[in-house]
Motif scaffolding. Structure first.
Motif, PDB file in Angstrom:
ATOM      1  N   VAL A 168       5.568  -5.184  28.500  1.00 19.49           N
ATOM      2  CA  VAL A 168       4.932  -6.215  29.057  1.00 19.49           C
ATOM      3  C   VAL A 168       3.907  -6.176  27.867  1.00 19.49           C
ATOM      4  CG1 VAL A 168       3.519  -5.144  30.721  1.00 19.49           C
ATOM      5  CG2 VAL A 168       4.133  -7.817  30.651  1.00 19.49           C
ATOM      6  N   SER A 169       3.445  -7.472  27.496  1.00 17.00           N
ATOM      7  CA  SER A 169       2.273  -7.891  26.708  1.00 17.00           C
ATOM      8  C   SER A 169       1.552  -9.158  27.172  1.00 17.00           C
ATOM      9  CB  SER A 169       2.716  -7.891  25.402  1.00 17.00           C
ATOM     10  OG  SER A 169       3.585  -8.863  25.011  1.00 17.00           O
ATOM     11  N   GLY A 170       0.554  -9.499  26.840  1.00 11.40           N
ATOM     12  CA  GLY A 170      -0.094 -10.600  27.058  1.00 11.40           C
ATOM     13  C   GLY A 170      -1.138 -10.598  27.832  1.00 11.40           C
TER      14      GLY A 170
ATOM     15  N   SER B  13      19.006  -8.696  28.675  1.00  8.11           N
ATOM     16  CA  SER B  13      17.809  -9.840  29.112  1.00  8.11           C
ATOM     17  C   SER B  13      17.062  -9.302  30.007  1.00  8.11           C
ATOM     18  CB  SER B  13      18.577 -11.134  29.089  1.00  8.11           C
ATOM     19  OG  SER B  13      19.290 -11.317  30.543  1.00  8.11           O
TER      20      SER B  13
ATOM     21  N   SER C 114      13.792 -10.928  32.699  1.00  5.98           N
ATOM     22  CA  SER C 114      12.980 -11.904  33.462  1.00  5.98           C
ATOM     23  C   SER C 114      11.584 -11.472  34.225  1.00  5.98           C
ATOM     24  CB  SER C 114      13.926 -12.864  34.381  1.00  5.98           C
ATOM     25  OG  SER C 114      15.056 -13.226  33.542  1.00  5.98           O
TER      26      SER C 114
ATOM     27  N   GLY D  34       3.958 -16.961  33.022  1.00  8.26           N
ATOM     28  CA  GLY D  34       4.145 -17.518  31.468  1.00  8.26           C
ATOM     29  C   GLY D  34       2.976 -16.805  30.371  1.00  8.26           C
TER      30      GLY D  34
ATOM     31  N   PHE E  96       2.251 -13.753  30.326  1.00  5.01           N
ATOM     32  CA  PHE E  96       2.922 -12.386  30.085  1.00  5.01           C
ATOM     33  C   PHE E  96       4.201 -12.638  29.002  1.00  5.01           C
ATOM     34  CE2 PHE E  96       0.129 -12.009  33.555  1.00  5.01           C
ATOM     35  CZ  PHE E  96      -0.465 -10.866  33.344  1.00  5.01           C
ATOM     36  N   GLN E  97       4.614 -11.767  28.259  1.00  2.00           N
ATOM     37  CA  GLN E  97       6.028 -11.598  27.392  1.00  2.00           C
ATOM     38  C   GLN E  97       6.408 -10.077  27.899  1.00  2.00           C
ATOM     39  OE1 GLN E  97       2.864 -12.219  25.617  1.00  2.00           O
ATOM     40  NE2 GLN E  97       3.127 -14.298  26.433  1.00  2.00           N
ATOM     41  N   LEU E  98       7.728 -10.249  28.174  1.00  3.76           N
ATOM     42  CA  LEU E  98       8.477  -9.116  28.406  1.00  3.76           C
ATOM     43  C   LEU E  98       9.282  -8.812  27.337  1.00  3.76           C
ATOM     44  CD1 LEU E  98       9.801  -9.228  32.073  1.00  3.76           C
ATOM     45  CD2 LEU E  98       8.073  -7.660  31.257  1.00  3.76           C
ATOM     46  N   GLN E  99       9.781  -7.671  27.022  1.00  9.64           N
ATOM     47  CA  GLN E  99      10.849  -7.298  26.031  1.00  9.64           C
ATOM     48  C   GLN E  99      11.502  -6.062  26.395  1.00  9.64           C
ATOM     49  OE1 GLN E  99       9.359  -6.790  21.984  1.00  9.64           O
ATOM     50  NE2 GLN E  99       7.451  -5.633  22.770  1.00  9.64           N
TER      51      GLN E  99
END
Length: 144
Positions: A53-55, A119, A121, A136, A138-141
């Protein structure tokens, strides 16, 4: 009431995840890694994908879903609690604790080379006071 939203839904979902994992032996046991067979062609590399996670910097509780072929397990990398359930190709994961360098968990799969087929979420995120934060921010990858 101060108008601050609390993460009550997250608590209910965590309770369901905890109830679902009762009786499941070794739910946080590391899965074996190494070379494994695929559909007869050889070359599949069994191992762990990194869920990161980032953001937003204040998140300390995360409710995440991961979908993809053959999810075998999950390993926690945070100081705190991690609860998970796997049904078919879907992993539901609740992580309570600060991410370790952005990493939330390691997801064990039959072939790490197929990481693009997974994917992620972010369903809910809260701070240490259980106040909901905007997912919103935060970004997950999921990566190798």
């Amino acid at each position: 009431m101060s108008g601050t939203r609390r993460m009550y839904g997250f608590g209910r979902i965590c309770g369901l995840l905890i109830a679902a994992t009762i009786g499941v032996a070794g739910c946080n046991e590391p899965a074996p890694t190494g070379l494994g067979p695929d559909d007869g062609g050889g070359g599949a590399v069994r191992g762990d994908l990194v869920l990161a996670v980032s953001g937003g910097s204040t998140g300390s509780a995360f409710l995440v879903e991961v979908s993809g072929p053959g999810i075998d397990g999950v390993k926690s990398v945070v100081q705190g609690k991690t609860y998970s359930t796997i049904e078919g190709s879907q992993l539901s994961l609740a992580v309570m604790g600060q991410p370790d360098g952005g990493r939330l968990a390691l997801v064990t799969v039959p072939d790490v080379n197929r990481y693009a087929e997974y994917s992620v979420s972010l369903l809910e995120v809260a701070d240490s006071n259980n106040d909901l934060l905007s997912p919103g921010a935060f970004q997950l990858q999921i990566t190798r």
